[in-house]
Write a protein that holds these residues in place. Sequence first.
Motif, PDB file in Angstrom:
ATOM      1  N   ALA A   1       0.833  -1.206   0.000  1.00 56.55           N
ATOM      2  CA  ALA A   1       0.000   0.000   0.000  1.00 56.55           C
ATOM      3  C   ALA A   1       0.860   1.245   0.000  1.00 56.55           C
ATOM      4  CB  ALA A   1      -0.935  -0.019   1.196  1.00 56.55           C
TER       5      ALA A   1
ATOM      6  N   THR B   1     -12.239  -6.000  -6.356  1.00 54.00           N
ATOM      7  CA  THR B   1     -10.920  -6.057  -5.741  1.00 54.00           C
ATOM      8  C   THR B   1      -9.908  -6.581  -6.745  1.00 54.00           C
ATOM      9  OG1 THR B   1     -11.871  -6.431  -3.541  1.00 54.00           O
ATOM     10  CG2 THR B   1      -9.558  -7.010  -3.848  1.00 54.00           C
TER      11      THR B   1
ATOM     12  N   ALA C   1      -2.069  -2.635  -4.985  1.00 52.39           N
ATOM     13  CA  ALA C   1      -2.471  -1.558  -4.090  1.00 52.39           C
ATOM     14  C   ALA C   1      -1.631  -0.307  -4.299  1.00 52.39           C
ATOM     15  CB  ALA C   1      -2.357  -2.019  -2.640  1.00 52.39           C
TER      16      ALA C   1
ATOM     17  N   TRP D   1     -12.182   4.577  -4.501  1.00 50.07           N
ATOM     18  CA  TRP D   1     -11.219   3.506  -4.657  1.00 50.07           C
ATOM     19  C   TRP D   1     -10.100   3.720  -3.657  1.00 50.07           C
ATOM     20  CZ3 TRP D   1     -11.669   7.312  -8.481  1.00 50.07           C
ATOM     21  CH2 TRP D   1     -10.568   8.160  -8.642  1.00 50.07           C
TER      22      TRP D   1
ATOM     23  N   ALA E   1      -6.522   1.463  -1.398  1.00 44.27           N
ATOM     24  CA  ALA E   1      -5.776   0.258  -1.068  1.00 44.27           C
ATOM     25  C   ALA E   1      -6.423  -0.460   0.109  1.00 44.27           C
ATOM     26  CB  ALA E   1      -4.331   0.608  -0.739  1.00 44.27           C
TER      27      ALA E   1
ATOM     28  N   ASP F   1      -4.107  -5.185  -1.993  1.00 41.98           N
ATOM     29  CA  ASP F   1      -5.068  -5.133  -3.089  1.00 41.98           C
ATOM     30  C   ASP F   1      -5.613  -3.725  -3.283  1.00 41.98           C
ATOM     31  OD1 ASP F   1      -4.698  -7.883  -3.155  1.00 41.98           O
ATOM     32  OD2 ASP F   1      -6.436  -8.264  -1.866  1.00 41.98           O
ATOM     33  N   GLU F   2      -6.111  -3.470  -4.474  1.00 42.78           N
ATOM     34  CA  GLU F   2      -6.782  -2.210  -4.783  1.00 42.78           C
ATOM     35  C   GLU F   2      -8.276  -2.482  -4.934  1.00 42.78           C
ATOM     36  OE1 GLU F   2      -6.958   1.880  -5.285  1.00 42.78           O
ATOM     37  OE2 GLU F   2      -5.127   0.704  -4.957  1.00 42.78           O
ATOM     38  N   GLN F   3      -9.092  -1.722  -4.191  1.00 41.33           N
ATOM     39  CA  GLN F   3     -10.538  -1.916  -4.225  1.00 41.33           C
ATOM     40  C   GLN F   3     -11.222  -0.723  -4.882  1.00 41.33           C
ATOM     41  OE1 GLN F   3     -11.587  -2.714  -0.101  1.00 41.33           O
ATOM     42  NE2 GLN F   3     -11.395  -4.923  -0.446  1.00 41.33           N
TER      43      GLN F   3
ATOM     44  N   PHE G   1      -9.028   0.093 -13.298  1.00 39.01           N
ATOM     45  CA  PHE G   1      -8.196   0.907 -12.419  1.00 39.01           C
ATOM     46  C   PHE G   1      -6.830   1.072 -13.059  1.00 39.01           C
ATOM     47  CE2 PHE G   1      -4.837   1.253  -9.222  1.00 39.01           C
ATOM     48  CZ  PHE G   1      -5.229   2.420  -8.578  1.00 39.01           C
TER      49      PHE G   1
ATOM     50  N   HIS H   1      -2.907   3.267 -12.503  1.00 39.20           N
ATOM     51  CA  HIS H   1      -2.042   4.197 -11.766  1.00 39.20           C
ATOM     52  C   HIS H   1      -0.717   4.300 -12.494  1.00 39.20           C
ATOM     53  CE1 HIS H   1       1.233   5.147  -8.834  1.00 39.20           C
ATOM     54  NE2 HIS H   1       0.410   6.141  -8.589  1.00 39.20           N
TER      55      HIS H   1
END
Length: 501
Positions: free
Chosen positions: A66, A136, A141, A175, A177, A181-183, A204, A206
Motif C-alpha cells: 500500500a 478487488t 495496491a 477507490w 488500497a 489489493d486495490e478496491q 483501475f 495508476h
Amino acid sequence: MTRAARVTRVAGALGCAAALFALAACSDDGHRGDGRSRDAARTAKSDSERLRGAAQSPSTTPTGSAGAASAPVWGFASVTPAGAPGTAPTAAGPAGTAPTAVPPARSAGSWRTAGGSGAAAQVTVARRQTGGYRVTFPGIAVAAGRGAAIVTALDPAGAAATTTTPVVSCHVVRWGAAGRDEQVDLTCRDAAGAPADSAFTALFTHVPDTASVTPIPTRPASPVSPAPLASAATPVTASSSDTASSSDTASSSDTASPQPSSVGAYAYLRSDSASAATSRPTNAYSVSGPGTIEVHRVDAGHYTVDLTGPAFAKNGNNLQVNALGDGPVGCNALGRVVKTDRQSVFVGCAHGSVWTDSPFVLLYTSGHALIPTGAASFGHAFTGITRPGGPIQQVPPGPPVNAWAWYSANSTGATNQISRLGVGRYQVTFPGISRTPSSLQVTPYGEPTARCAAAELPAAAAAGGAPTPVTVAVRCVDAAGRPADSYASVAYVSAPGPATP
C-alpha cells in the motif's frame, strides 16, 4: 445567457445540444473544439494564483504494497449480473455474500502480466447492496487514493436490439488500497437515480510518471473500409474568434483529418474540489506527463479541465468520465477546444436534468489504450461525424460510415466504423482487435443529462483464427429514461491472451 436558458436548451432536442457543443477546429490562436457554450469559453480563464498546489509523493514502494507504486499498475474486469444464462462464475451474488472470483477470461491486470507467484491471483467482486459493488484487484495496491478508476454499465444480452429495456448507468464511488489489493466501489442507477443491479466493466490505472507509459504505435490506416462517408473525416474550421457561432463552415484549406500520433497521449485526473472556482489536482492524484492540469468551475456542474503541455495541444482524444460518490449525480464529457499550448476538456455533471456540482474522475487518451502498458490491442472512437460546411452531427441511419479520424484509433491501423440503428442506438466497430480478456468503456458526450450503457456483440469467426472485429452496441436515454440521441466516446482494450476465435 441566463441559467434558465441553458438548462432549457440542455433538456431539449439534441439539435440544441449540437448547437451548444459543435465540434470544430480553430485556425488561428487555437482550435475551436467540440463542446462547450461560447460563454463558457470566455469564462474559464487561467487563475494560477488561486491554485492549491502540493508536492508530488515519492514513488518508491514496490507494487503490491500500500504505497506509491514505482511502475504503472492496472487492472480491469467485466462482471455480469447474477442469474444471467451461462455467466454464473462471474456473477455478483446477493448483498452480503462472499466475494465471487472473476475468471481470467473476463479480467486482466499488471499482477498477471508481470508474472511471479502472484500471477494466478483473481479479481473478485462483491455485491454490497442493490446496485452497489466492490471490485478487488489483487496485488496492485496504491496508497491514499492515487490512480484513477472508471466504470461503465453493461447492457443485458439482447438489450441492444430493443427500445424497452431500461438503461442503467454506473459510476465510481471511491477507490483505495486494502492491504496488497486495490478496491474499487461503484454504484449503478436507473435514469431516475434509483439504485439498480447491472452488469458492468471496471478499470483501475495508476501511473507514477508518464515516462513509464508504454508508447503504443499504430500501423497506417487501412486504405479500404466498407461504406465510407466521404465527408466523415473532414474537419470543420471555425473562425479564430472565441464567439464564433456553431454554424461555422469549413475553410478551403481543410484536408482529411490525420490519425492521432502513433505515440499516444495518456492522462487522468481526480477532481475533488467540486465547488472551487479554480483548483489543481495534486500530482499524486493525477498524471499529465510534463504538463499541468487545472480545473475551472464555470457554473454549477460545469467544468473546464486545462491539460497544458505539448502532448495535449493537438486534435484528437478519447474521454472517459465518471462522477465520484454514492449519489445519483452523473458526469459526462461535454467536448474540448485545442489551443497553442493546451487542450481544454469540458465536463458536465447533472442530477436528472439539473446541472449539479460533483467530484469527478477523467481518463484522457489519444491514440493510446485505456491501460498504460501491456495492451494486446485497442481501439477508440467518437460516434459523431462532420460534413463540410457544418458542425458535428449524428450518423445518418443506414450503412456504417467511417469514424471521425481525429477521435478514432485502432492498434491494427484499420478504419473504425459507426452505425446509427435508431434513436439513441449505435454500433461502433473496431476491425481486427477482438481478443480476450478485454474491457470496454463508454461515456456520453455533448451534454450532462444523457446516460448510456454498452455491450460487446458476439462476433462471427474469422478465417484462419485471425482476430475478429469488435462491435460495441451503445444505448442512450435522456433524464426521463426515454431513448435519446447522444454522442458517445467509446474505447476498447485487451490484455495479452488468446485471440478470440
